[in-house]
Design an enzyme around this catalytic site. Structure first.
Site, PDB file in Angstrom:
ATOM      1  N   CYS A 110       0.838  -1.205   0.000  1.00  8.57           N
ATOM      2  CA  CYS A 110       0.000   0.000   0.000  1.00  8.57           C
ATOM      3  C   CYS A 110       0.877   1.260   0.000  1.00  8.57           C
ATOM      4  CB  CYS A 110      -0.975  -0.050   1.175  1.00  8.57           C
ATOM      5  SG  CYS A 110      -2.407   1.060   0.976  1.00  8.57           S
ATOM      6  N   HIS A 204      -2.782  -5.450   0.451  1.00  7.47           N
ATOM      7  CA  HIS A 204      -2.268  -5.788   1.779  1.00  7.47           C
ATOM      8  C   HIS A 204      -2.211  -7.296   1.998  1.00  7.47           C
ATOM      9  CE1 HIS A 204      -2.070  -1.866   3.844  1.00  7.47           C
ATOM     10  NE2 HIS A 204      -3.167  -1.532   3.182  1.00  7.47           N
ATOM     11  N   GLU A 206      -0.459  -8.733   4.057  1.00 11.25           N
ATOM     12  CA  GLU A 206      -0.111  -8.990   5.460  1.00 11.25           C
ATOM     13  C   GLU A 206      -1.300  -8.959   6.411  1.00 11.25           C
ATOM     14  OE1 GLU A 206      -0.142  -4.468   5.343  1.00 11.25           O
ATOM     15  OE2 GLU A 206       0.230  -6.121   3.960  1.00 11.25           O
TER      16      GLU A 206
END
Length: 291
Positions: A110, A204, A206
């Protein structure tokens, strides 16, 4: 990844402001940097991880540490707008330029992609077409991305957690476009600048679905204003479904209602880019630029 590289040393660069860190902790119990630390320790057990907040005026590496001494730097998401001339933006971009100069491989998601883009001479703008909130849909690897190790294991079209108001406007010289979709031209890229190399994604990999729900709630006013929900009740209902799927990722009914498949619901598949990057660190010559 197993503990076959127990001596790896990672640095997580969390460019959230102190206020943003606290809002995120209140929402989902952890800052963006804390999320990264947790995932990295799961993906690479035994790895030593440090954290820095480069947007803060008093940011400093641990005593005795240097950027060149790390095996990799990870840049988290952040509410910073990279086209604004604020002290926080200037400090964060200067940090990333120092990472490039040190020749330490870097990965970011991001705003991390946006920071690396600006640091290497590219540009960022507000989303030109529409917000991506919750999930980036139908991401498609570009020609270079189909053979790039960052996207290894990803299918020809996939979704991923995403929520952002800005996007890469122009990649810098020396960058390679790896993926995009109909709303965002740059969903993944490799950037080479100075002595360094960066792999990054606009989405994202993660974060878990609980963090997607938290992000939707934190940005509820803006999402309603943008017309992505008829009102706060509708947005809360959607966030509630996402959170319920986090608790029970095997619920086919929720996955169907949200239009998601295992690329999002299976955490191992969802984290593909981070795992690929870490595994690539051990391949001589692929990421060891300037080392």
């Amino acid at each position: 990844m197993s503990s076959s590289h127990p001596t790896l040393r990672f640095l997580v660069a969390e460019s959230e402001t102190p206020e943003a860190r606290e809002k995120r902790r209140e929402s989902v119990g952890r800052s963006s940097g804390e999320t990264y630390l947790d995932i990295l320790r799961k993906l690479a057990p035994g790895t030593a991880c440090d954290r820095i907040q480069p947007a803060d005026a008093d940011a400093a590496l641990p005593q005795g540490a240097t950027l060149a001494g790390y095996d990799a730097v990870f840049l988290t998401g952040s509410p910073l707008h990279l086209y604004e001339e604020t002290p926080e933006v200037r400090r964060t971009v200067a940090f990333m330029r120092a990472v490039f100069e040190a020749g330490t491989p870097a990965f970011g998601s991001c705003a991390g992609l946006q920071v690396a883009t600006v640091a290497a001479g590219g540009s960022v703008r507000p989303n030109a077409r529409r917000l991506e909130a919750g999930f980036a849909r139908r991401i498609t690897p570009a020609e270079a991305g189909r053979a790039h190790p960052l996207l290894a294991g990803r299918p020809a079209c996939y979704d991923a957690p995403a929520i952002h108001t800005d996007e890469v406007d122009a990649l810098p010289p020396g960058a390679t476009l790896l993926a995009g979709n109909r709303h965002i031209d740059v969903q993944a890229a490799e950037i080479r600048f100075g002595r360094g190399v960066f792999w990054g994604v606009q989405y994202h990999p993660e974060i878990g679905l609980d963090e997607v729900a938290g992000a939707l709630r934190r940005q509820a006013d803006g999402l309603v204003e943008a017309g992505l929900a008829a009102g706060h009740d509708d947005l809360e209902a959607y966030a509630g479904q996402v959170e319920a799927l986090h608790r029970e990722p095997g619920r086919r009914d929720l996955a169907w209602q949200l239009g998601l498949d295992e690329q999002v619901t299976d955490e191992r598949l969802r984290r593909a880019e981070m795992r690929n990057f870490i595994e690539a660190l051990g391949r001589e010559g692929l990421l060891a630029v300037g080392k």
